[in-house]
Design a protein around this motif. Structure first.
Motif, PDB file in Angstrom:
ATOM      1  N   ARG A   1       0.835  -1.206   0.000  1.00 27.49           N
ATOM      2  CA  ARG A   1       0.000   0.000   0.000  1.00 27.49           C
ATOM      3  C   ARG A   1       0.870   1.256   0.000  1.00 27.49           C
ATOM      4  O   ARG A   1       0.552   2.238  -0.666  1.00 27.49           O
ATOM      5  N   ALA A   2       1.963   1.226   0.741  1.00 25.37           N
ATOM      6  CA  ALA A   2       2.881   2.373   0.759  1.00 25.37           C
ATOM      7  C   ALA A   2       3.458   2.616  -0.628  1.00 25.37           C
ATOM      8  O   ALA A   2       3.588   3.762  -1.063  1.00 25.37           O
ATOM      9  N   GLU A   3       3.777   1.558  -1.349  1.00 24.62           N
ATOM     10  CA  GLU A   3       4.320   1.692  -2.695  1.00 24.62           C
ATOM     11  C   GLU A   3       3.283   2.300  -3.638  1.00 24.62           C
ATOM     12  O   GLU A   3       3.609   3.171  -4.457  1.00 24.62           O
ATOM     13  N   ASP A   4       2.032   1.865  -3.511  1.00 22.50           N
ATOM     14  CA  ASP A   4       0.962   2.432  -4.351  1.00 22.50           C
ATOM     15  C   ASP A   4       0.777   3.920  -4.088  1.00 22.50           C
ATOM     16  O   ASP A   4       0.660   4.713  -5.023  1.00 22.50           O
ATOM     17  N   ILE A   5       0.745   4.306  -2.826  1.00 22.15           N
ATOM     18  CA  ILE A   5       0.541   5.716  -2.458  1.00 22.15           C
ATOM     19  C   ILE A   5       1.715   6.565  -2.937  1.00 22.15           C
ATOM     20  O   ILE A   5       1.528   7.662  -3.465  1.00 22.15           O
ATOM     21  N   ALA A   6       2.928   6.067  -2.780  1.00 20.07           N
ATOM     22  CA  ALA A   6       4.111   6.818  -3.230  1.00 20.07           C
ATOM     23  C   ALA A   6       4.069   7.014  -4.741  1.00 20.07           C
ATOM     24  O   ALA A   6       4.347   8.111  -5.238  1.00 20.07           O
ATOM     25  N   ALA A   7       3.696   5.975  -5.480  1.00 25.68           N
ATOM     26  CA  ALA A   7       3.636   6.080  -6.941  1.00 25.68           C
ATOM     27  C   ALA A   7       2.565   7.072  -7.371  1.00 25.68           C
ATOM     28  O   ALA A   7       2.770   7.857  -8.301  1.00 25.68           O
ATOM     29  N   GLU A   8       1.423   7.066  -6.696  1.00 26.59           N
ATOM     30  CA  GLU A   8       0.356   8.010  -7.029  1.00 26.59           C
ATOM     31  C   GLU A   8       0.768   9.448  -6.717  1.00 26.59           C
ATOM     32  O   GLU A   8       0.233  10.392  -7.296  1.00 26.59           O
ATOM     33  N   SER A   9       1.723   9.617  -5.827  1.00 28.16           N
ATOM     34  CA  SER A   9       2.205  10.952  -5.454  1.00 28.16           C
ATOM     35  C   SER A   9       3.379  11.410  -6.302  1.00 28.16           C
ATOM     36  O   SER A   9       3.960  12.459  -6.040  1.00 28.16           O
ATOM     37  N   GLY A  10       3.786  10.603  -7.264  1.00 23.08           N
ATOM     38  CA  GLY A  10       4.892  10.983  -8.127  1.00 23.08           C
ATOM     39  C   GLY A  10       6.250  10.650  -7.555  1.00 23.08           C
ATOM     40  O   GLY A  10       7.258  11.240  -7.935  1.00 23.08           O
ATOM     41  N   ALA A  11       6.296   9.696  -6.635  1.00 19.69           N
ATOM     42  CA  ALA A  11       7.558   9.298  -6.012  1.00 19.69           C
ATOM     43  C   ALA A  11       7.753   7.797  -6.202  1.00 19.69           C
ATOM     44  O   ALA A  11       6.883   7.091  -6.710  1.00 19.69           O
ATOM     45  N   TRP A  12       8.893   7.318  -5.766  1.00 20.24           N
ATOM     46  CA  TRP A  12       9.232   5.910  -5.861  1.00 20.24           C
ATOM     47  C   TRP A  12       9.595   5.433  -4.463  1.00 20.24           C
ATOM     48  O   TRP A  12      10.419   6.060  -3.787  1.00 20.24           O
ATOM     49  N   LEU A  13       8.977   4.349  -4.009  1.00 17.03           N
ATOM     50  CA  LEU A  13       9.252   3.809  -2.674  1.00 17.03           C
ATOM     51  C   LEU A  13      10.598   3.103  -2.710  1.00 17.03           C
ATOM     52  O   LEU A  13      10.776   2.102  -3.395  1.00 17.03           O
ATOM     53  N   SER A  14      11.571   3.637  -1.994  1.00 22.19           N
ATOM     54  CA  SER A  14      12.903   3.046  -2.018  1.00 22.19           C
ATOM     55  C   SER A  14      13.163   2.129  -0.821  1.00 22.19           C
ATOM     56  O   SER A  14      14.050   1.285  -0.888  1.00 22.19           O
ATOM     57  N   ARG A  15      12.380   2.293   0.243  1.00 23.99           N
ATOM     58  CA  ARG A  15      12.544   1.412   1.404  1.00 23.99           C
ATOM     59  C   ARG A  15      11.264   1.404   2.214  1.00 23.99           C
ATOM     60  O   ARG A  15      10.619   2.430   2.378  1.00 23.99           O
ATOM     61  N   CYS A  16      10.927   0.236   2.731  1.00 20.84           N
ATOM     62  CA  CYS A  16       9.781   0.103   3.623  1.00 20.84           C
ATOM     63  C   CYS A  16      10.133  -0.956   4.658  1.00 20.84           C
ATOM     64  O   CYS A  16      10.418  -2.105   4.307  1.00 20.84           O
ATOM     65  N   ARG A  17      10.125  -0.564   5.911  1.00 24.18           N
ATOM     66  CA  ARG A  17      10.426  -1.502   7.001  1.00 24.18           C
ATOM     67  C   ARG A  17       9.307  -1.446   8.024  1.00 24.18           C
ATOM     68  O   ARG A  17       8.879  -0.360   8.429  1.00 24.18           O
ATOM     69  N   VAL A  18       8.872  -2.614   8.428  1.00 21.27           N
ATOM     70  CA  VAL A  18       7.852  -2.714   9.467  1.00 21.27           C
ATOM     71  C   VAL A  18       8.527  -3.317  10.687  1.00 21.27           C
ATOM     72  O   VAL A  18       9.083  -4.414  10.633  1.00 21.27           O
TER      73      VAL A  18
END
Length: 132
Positions: free
Chosen positions: A70-87
């Motif tokens: 979901r974070a990757e989808d939101i970042a892409a919709e905002s014109g960015a690229w998700l480079s890292r996601c840690r839970v």
């Protein structure tokens, strides 16, 4: 017959000064536009990171794959690229990258922004595990 004024050695100097001044104004203007573009990209990246972290935190209960997806989808919709996601437990830490092209031969830049989101306790104070 005497001339009231003479060109002397200053012939054409005014034109050179005007061209030099115009060049300085042009370079300053382009530099200001470049700085404004970088600042705009930084703000866009910060907003994308914040929204991606909040969206991921809302999906932590479904697992880290769902949260980061979901974070990757939101970042892409905002014109960015998700480079890292840690839970880590219930806290999500994301980094997003915004790419932009800067004029004057500087080339392409990457602006990286980070954000964290997780549960909050009573009165909006961040929740912390005190059982350590």
């Amino acid at each position: 017959m005497a001339r009231p004024w003479s060109y002397g050695t200053d012939r054409g100097a005014g034109a050179i000064w005007v061209v030099a001044f115009a060049a300085v104004v042009w370079v300053t203007g382009v530099a200001a536009i470049a700085v404004g573009g970088v600042r705009g990209a930084r703000h866009r990246g910060d907003a994308a990171a914040d929204m991606a972290a909040l969206a991921a935190a809302a999906r932590v209960a479904e697992g880290s794959g769902s949260a980061c997806g979901r974070a990757e989808d939101i970042a892409a919709e905002s014109g960015a690229w998700l480079s890292r996601c840690r839970v880590n437990g219930e806290v999500v830490d994301v980094s997003v990258t915004v790419r932009l092209k800067v004029p004057m031969g500087i080339g392409r830049l990457r602006v990286v922004s980070r954000a964290r989101a997780g549960p909050v306790g009573r009165d909006g104070v961040p929740w912390r595990d005190t059982a350590r």
